[in-house]
Design an enzyme around this catalytic site. Structure first.
Site, short mmCIF file in Angstrom:
data_model
loop_
_atom_site.label_atom_id
_atom_site.label_comp_id
_atom_site.label_asym_id
_atom_site.label_seq_id
_atom_site.Cartn_x
_atom_site.Cartn_y
_atom_site.Cartn_z
N CYS A 389 0.86 -1.19 0.00
CA CYS A 389 0.00 0.00 0.00
C CYS A 389 0.89 1.23 0.00
O CYS A 389 1.98 1.22 0.59
CB CYS A 389 -0.89 0.03 1.24
SG CYS A 389 -2.12 -1.26 1.29
N ILE A 390 0.43 2.28 -0.64
CA ILE A 390 1.20 3.52 -0.68
C ILE A 390 0.22 4.69 -0.62
O ILE A 390 -0.84 4.65 -1.25
CB ILE A 390 2.08 3.59 -1.96
CG1 ILE A 390 2.96 4.84 -1.94
CG2 ILE A 390 1.26 3.50 -3.22
CD1 ILE A 390 4.08 4.82 -2.99
N LEU A 391 0.55 5.69 0.17
CA LEU A 391 -0.37 6.81 0.38
C LEU A 391 0.41 8.08 0.72
O LEU A 391 1.31 8.05 1.55
CB LEU A 391 -1.33 6.49 1.53
CG LEU A 391 -2.21 7.65 2.02
CD1 LEU A 391 -3.26 8.01 0.95
CD2 LEU A 391 -2.90 7.30 3.34
N THR A 392 0.04 9.16 0.06
CA THR A 392 0.45 10.50 0.48
C THR A 392 -0.80 11.17 1.06
O THR A 392 -1.85 11.20 0.41
CB THR A 392 0.97 11.33 -0.72
OG1 THR A 392 2.03 10.62 -1.36
CG2 THR A 392 1.48 12.68 -0.25
N ARG A 398 0.16 16.42 -4.62
CA ARG A 398 0.49 17.34 -5.73
C ARG A 398 1.69 18.23 -5.39
O ARG A 398 1.79 19.37 -5.85
CB ARG A 398 -0.72 18.19 -6.11
CG ARG A 398 -1.95 17.38 -6.49
CD ARG A 398 -3.05 18.25 -7.03
NE ARG A 398 -2.66 18.85 -8.30
CZ ARG A 398 -2.74 18.26 -9.48
NH1 ARG A 398 -3.19 17.02 -9.56
NH2 ARG A 398 -2.37 18.87 -10.58
N GLY A 400 4.92 16.48 -5.14
CA GLY A 400 6.09 15.66 -5.48
C GLY A 400 6.40 14.58 -4.46
O GLY A 400 7.34 13.80 -4.67
N TYR A 401 5.62 14.48 -3.37
CA TYR A 401 5.94 13.50 -2.34
C TYR A 401 5.58 12.08 -2.79
O TYR A 401 6.20 11.11 -2.35
CB TYR A 401 5.20 13.83 -1.04
CG TYR A 401 5.75 15.05 -0.33
CD1 TYR A 401 7.04 15.06 0.19
CD2 TYR A 401 4.98 16.20 -0.18
CE1 TYR A 401 7.55 16.18 0.84
CE2 TYR A 401 5.48 17.32 0.46
CZ TYR A 401 6.76 17.31 0.97
OH TYR A 401 7.26 18.41 1.61
N GLY A 402 4.55 11.95 -3.63
CA GLY A 402 4.18 10.62 -4.12
C GLY A 402 5.30 9.97 -4.91
O GLY A 402 5.64 8.80 -4.68
N GLU A 423 1.89 -3.97 -5.79
CA GLU A 423 0.77 -4.90 -5.84
C GLU A 423 -0.32 -4.34 -6.75
O GLU A 423 -0.56 -3.14 -6.78
CB GLU A 423 0.19 -5.13 -4.43
CG GLU A 423 0.90 -6.20 -3.65
CD GLU A 423 0.13 -6.62 -2.42
OE1 GLU A 423 -1.10 -6.43 -2.39
OE2 GLU A 423 0.76 -7.12 -1.47
N SER A 427 -4.80 1.83 -7.36
CA SER A 427 -5.90 2.79 -7.38
C SER A 427 -5.71 3.75 -8.54
O SER A 427 -4.65 3.77 -9.19
CB SER A 427 -5.95 3.56 -6.06
OG SER A 427 -4.79 4.37 -5.93
#
Length: 533
Positions: A389-392, A398, A400-402, A423, A427
Site C-alpha cells: 500500500c502507498i499513500l500521500t 500534488r 512531489g511526495y508521491g 501490488e 488505485s
C-alpha cells in the site's frame, strides 16, 4: 427540486446537482445509499454513478431532480424447475456433480441383486477442471496470451486515448513476439529477446533519438513470470463479496491530525462510538485516536514520541524515512492502517500487521517529525512486490511526495539487488503516479545514452530493468502507453519525438525532490529465517 409527496428510498437513482472541477453545475446520475431524518429536513447519502467513491456525500433535498427518479428494481424470484416449488433449473456443473455422486454410490453400494442405474449423460459428463481450462483458453484474437496477461495487469493501457497496436510482452525467459502487425503478404521475423542489444541512432535533432531493436530468431510464446491476472490477495485488495451498505459509506466526518483537518474519502473501521463525532482527533506522532480535544491535550502531556517508532534509515534536509516493523510496533502499525483506510478504497489490512514493514516519510520542524505519507511492503514476497500500500496524505498531495515515496521503494529494491513492482490493482491515483514515475525514469536513461568507441549506443530491456529496479513488465507497459515502438526498415525502433523530449524536460524541471542514495542507511534482512519476525 425535491417533491415532498414522493418518498425517496434507498436504491433510488436520480440526477443530483454538484459542482465539477470548473466550478460549473452538472447533474450526474446518482444512487441513494442512505436516508437520514433530521429535525425539519432529510439528508440523502448519494453515490455518483461512474464516479469515484471518494466523491460520495450527503446532500439536501433541493439538489435532487425528482423528474427523472428511478425506483429500485425488484429482485427476480428464483426460477423453478418444472413449476415445482423449491426446485431450481439444472446446470451442467450440478448435473455432473449429481452423476458423479450417483456413480460413487453405485460403486460403493453392496450388491443385492440390483445395481443403481447410472444417469446417461453425453456432453454434460465433462470434468469441471476441463471446463475451467476451456474458459480461460484464449480464442482467436489479435492478442497473444502474454498480451492478455499484460492487459489484465495494466487494464488502463487499453483505455488510453490512442489505439495501441498489438504488442506482446517480453517474458522473463528473454523472448518476445511481433510488435507491429505486418501488412498483407509480407512475412517478418520476431523481435529478439530482452538481452538483444538496442542500438541508438541520433537524428539531425540531437534531442530526438531513435532506438533500433534488431530482429532475432523465431521463438515460442511464453508467459513465464507474467501473472495471467492481478493477484487477488494481499493487503491492497479487498473482497467485494463483503461490500455492504455500511462499508460503502464514509463513517468519519473529519479527522484532525496535527495542524491539518482531513475529510476522509472512504469507510474506515474505527470504533463505532467514534463515528458519530463531528471531529476525530489523532496524535500525529503515535496516531492514537481520541474523541475530544481535551483528551488529545491530556494525551500529548504523556506521549513521549516526537517521531514514528522504528529506525530512521534516511534523512536529507527536512525529509526523513522511518522503517517500522509491523510485529514490533503493532499498535502504531494498526493505527496507521486505520488512518490509511480513510483514503484507500481497496485496503483490507488493519490488524494482521506482523508480515509487513512500514516506511513512513516525515517532514521535520522544531516541533518534531510530521507524517507526510507511507508505503508498506511484505517482509517476504514471492511475486517481487516492493509495495503493498502507498499513500500521500491529502495536505501533501500534488507536491512531489508521491514520486518520492515510489523512488524510495525502488531505491530499497536496488540495495536488495532485486527488481520490484507494486501490488495490483493500483488505485486510480496510484496508477497515475506510477505511470508518471516509470515514464520519467525510463526516458531519463534513454536520453542519457552516449556513443561508445564511435559505435552507436546500445542497451537492452534487461539492462534498463537492472539499472532502475523496475520490473521488465512495467518497462514494456510504459513503452506501450507512450506508443514509442514502431517498425522501420525491418527493425523495431523506439522513437523519442521532440514533443516527448520537451515534455520530459519540463517535467524534470518541476521535480525538485529526489532521493539521494548516499543518505540511505539500510541493511536488508533475510526474513526467510522466521526467528527474525
Amino acid at each position: 427540486m425535491a417533491d415532498s409527496s414522493v418518498e425517496i428510498i434507498e436504491g433510488c437513482r436520480l440526477p443530483v446537482l454538484r459542482k465539477n472541477q470548473e466550478n460549473e453545475d452538472e447533474w450526474p446520475l446518482a444512487e441513494i445509499l442512505s436516508v437520514k431524518d433530521l429535525p425539519g429536513r432529510k439528508l440523502y447519502y448519494v453515490h455518483y454513478i461512474d464516479f469515484n467513491k471518494r466523491l460520495d456525500e450527503w446532500v439536501t433535498p433541493d439538489r435532487l431532480d425528482l423528474k427523472k427518479l428511478q425506483f429500485p428494481k425488484k429482485e427476480a424470484k428464483t426460477p423453478t424447475k418444472n413449476g415445482l416449488p423449491g426446485s431450481v433449473p439444472g446446470s451442467p456443473e450440478r448435473d455432473v456433480r449429481k452423476s458423479l455422486e450417483l456413480g460413487v454410490q453405485a460403486a460403493s453400494a453392496p450388491s443385492r441383486g440390483k445395481t443403481l442405474p447410472t444417469p446417461k449423460r453425453k456432453a454434460e459428463s465433462v470434468c469441471l477442471a476441463t471446463q475451467v481450462s476451456a474458459a480461460v483458453t484464449p480464442g482467436p484474437s489479435l492478442l497473444s496470451s502474454a498480451e492478455e496477461s499484460q492487459a489484465s495487469v495494466y487494464p488502463a493501457l487499453r483505455d488510453s486515448s490512442f489505439s495501441i497496436q498489438p504488442l506482446a510482452a517480453l517474458s522473463t525467459n528473454g523472448t518476445t513476439r511481433r510488435l507491429i502487425p505486418p501488412p498483407p503478404g509480407r512475412k517478418r521475423k520476431t523481435c529478439g529477446g530482452t538481452d538483444e542489444m538496442v542500438k541508438v541512432f541520433q537524428n539531425s535533432d540531437p534531442r530526438c533519438s531513435t532506438i533500433y531493436m534488431p530482429p532475432g530468431e523465431d521463438s515460442q510464446d511464453s508467459s513465464d513470470g507474467i501473472p495471467s491476472a492481478p493477484r487477488m490477495t494481499g493487503s491492497l485488495v479487498s473482497d467485494r463479496s463483503h461490500d455492504d451498505i455500511v462499508t460503502r459509506m464514509k463513517n468519519i466526518e473529519c479527522i484532525e491530525l496535527g495542524r491539518h483537518r482531513l475529510k476522509p474519502w472512504y469507510f474506515s473501521p474505527y470504533p463505532q462510538e467514534l463515528t458519530g463525532l463531528p471531529i476525530l482527533y489523532l496524535c500525529e506522532y503515535c496516531l492514537k485516536y481520541l474523541k475530544s480535544l481535551k483528551c488529545l491535550q491530556r494525551h500529548l502531556t504523556k506521549c513521549n514520541l516526537r517521531h514514528p517508532p522504528g529506525n530512521e534509515i534516511y534523512r536529507k534536509g527536512t525529509i526523513s524515512f522511518f522503517e517500522i516493523d509491523g510485529r514490533k510496533n503493532k499498535s502504531y502499525s494498526q493505527n496507521l492502517c486505520l488512518l490509511a483506510k480513510c483514503f484507500l478504497d481497496h485496503k483490507t489490512l488493519y490488524y494482521d500487521t506482523d508480515p509487513f514493514l512500514f516506511y513512513v516519510m516525515t517532514e521535520y520542524d522544531s516541533k518534531g517529525f510530521h507524517i507526510v505519507g507511507y508505503f508498506s511492503k511484505e517482509k517476504e514476497s514471492t511475486e517481487d512486490y516492493n509495495v503493498a500500500c502507498i499513500l500521500t496524505l491529502p495536505p501533501y498531495q500534488r507536491r512531489g511526495y508521491g514520486k518520492l515515496l515510489i523512488e524510495f521503494s525502488y531505491e530499497l529494491s536496488k540495495v536488495e539487488g532485486k527488481t520490484g513492482t507494486p501490488e495490483k490493482p493500483l488505485s486510480d491515483l496510484g496508477l497515475l503516479s506510477y505511470r508518471s514515475y516509470w515514464t520519467q525514469t525510463i526516458l531519463e536513461i534513454l536520453m542519457n545514452l552516449e556513443p561508445e568507441d564511435g559505435e552507436r549506443p546500445q542497451i537492452t530491456i534487461n539492462e534498463i530493468s537492472e539499472i532502475t529496479s523496475v520490473k521488465k513488465e512495467d518497462v514494456i507497459s510504459t513503452l506501450q502507453y507512450l506508443n514509442l515502438i514502431n517498425y522501420y526498415k525491418g527493425q523495431y525502433i523506439l522513437t523519442l519525438s521532440e514533443d516527448i523530449v520537451e515534455g520530459h524536460e519540463r517535467a524534470m524541471q518541476k521535480r525538485h525532490l529526489r532521493i539521494d542514495s548516499k543518505c540511505l542507511h539500510f541493511t536488508p534482512k533475510d526474513w526467510s529465517k522466521r526467528g527474525k519476525w
